[in-house]
Design an enzyme around this catalytic site. Sequence first.
Site, PDB file in Angstrom:
ATOM      1  CE  LYS A 161      45.040  97.523 -12.917  1.00 49.84           C
ATOM      2  NZ  LYS A 161      45.201  96.518 -14.018  1.00 49.84           N
ATOM      3  CB  SER A 182      42.390  97.595 -16.235  1.00 49.87           C
ATOM      4  OG  SER A 182      43.276  96.584 -15.774  1.00 49.87           O
ATOM      5  CB  SER A 206      45.292  95.349 -17.871  1.00 47.54           C
ATOM      6  OG  SER A 206      43.941  95.152 -18.224  1.00 47.54           O
TER       7      SER A 206
END
Length: 442
Positions: free
Chosen positions: A80, A155, A179
């Site tokens: 990420k 996310s 997330s």
Amino acid sequence: MQDWLTMTAADLGRGIEDGQIDPVGLCKTYLDAIEAHPLRDQIYARVTAGRAMSEASAASVRAKAGQRLSPLDGVPISWKDLFDTADVATEAGSLLLKDRIPQDDAEVLKNATAMGLVCLGKTHMSELAFSGLGHNPSTATPPCVNDHGAVSGGSSSGAAASVAFGLAAAAIGSDTGGSVRIPAAWNDLVGLKTTAGRVSLEGVVPLAKQFDTVGPLCRSVEDAGLLLAALEGTKPADLSSVDLEGRRFGVLRTVAMDDVADIPAAAFASAVEKLKDAGAIVEDLNFADLENAMPLSGCLFTAEAYGLWRDVIEENPDAMFAEILERFRLGKSHSGPDYVAAWAKLEAIRKLYARATAGFDAVILPTAPILPPKLERLEDDHDYYVSANLLALRNTRIGNLMGVCAMTLPTGTASCGLMMMAAPGAEERLLRLAAAAQEALA
């Protein structure tokens, strides 16, 4: 070789160990797949091909010499875009951090690299990690693997998409309010939320440090266990000889079962029956104090997030996605005494929750009460965006508020996950339960 793109990370590792898979060929297969994929730029923010091939070459030499560093040595994964990567931009999905180039890798990336994992690149995410939906008009919005017109969940949106679309063997994301688990569930993956404080946050762009956690999104519980060990530089949990016979699960009824959409509700009910068929004892669990904990989120998450980012945001607020900017600015309305009082209340409720759940091996609930929302409607309807975001995060946020570790498992129904929550620090026990549950659900 196309099969490599759908194999678990653990199976790829075994292939390397057996001499059937060369890490260089494996890495090149993934890089070629990324390059050729029509959704590549919606999933990857940056591809680190040079680094990946260099790491794969070193893994190949080790494999031939019988000196592999871990079961995942030579396996390519994505990260990420909030994990610092030396000399490579790390922007956390925000134009506020455009061209931010760290000097060092995040500690978890250092650990994983020392275990031989190969870094394919950085994946797109919700801006500054402050959304459960994954919609990011500032950079890119990754699609859901089951519905390309819907969001993938946030996310860690690109993290999930990279694995689900066969562009990484596994991914590393972060989870502050859901997330890791929401995108994992919506893309039919396994996702592990670790206990806050367990896995290093050094070199991780923060959202709310008291709740931020690091965890994997992957294709199997075995992968999750191996990746957790790689992130920490330790030995993986033993997942052999696991079963559900006599294990006690509490179905959390308070809050978690309110307004669950028909398809996730049916998928959860079916999953519970499969757990029972495998020998588990399943009972309803009501915890009334959870009703008092949920409203604390507004203060605890937003006050800390805005406190950390206020100066950066207010220097250039027009650079932000309006929905995320509005959410950060909610932190303005909470004072220092509000924040301290909210934490005192939450800590008291956590103790009550620990007592109420002590008799269960795990607490279970639907990972998300809704299916992935359509991107078009999120873009056109502000009120819908706000309500969908809050509802998407509701069940997962319970785990963050209660301070536990948690996993989501695919139920067999598209974009519907079963979440299991265990005591703080009990990841190894949770992994063993989840391994048995995964077998029962399959």
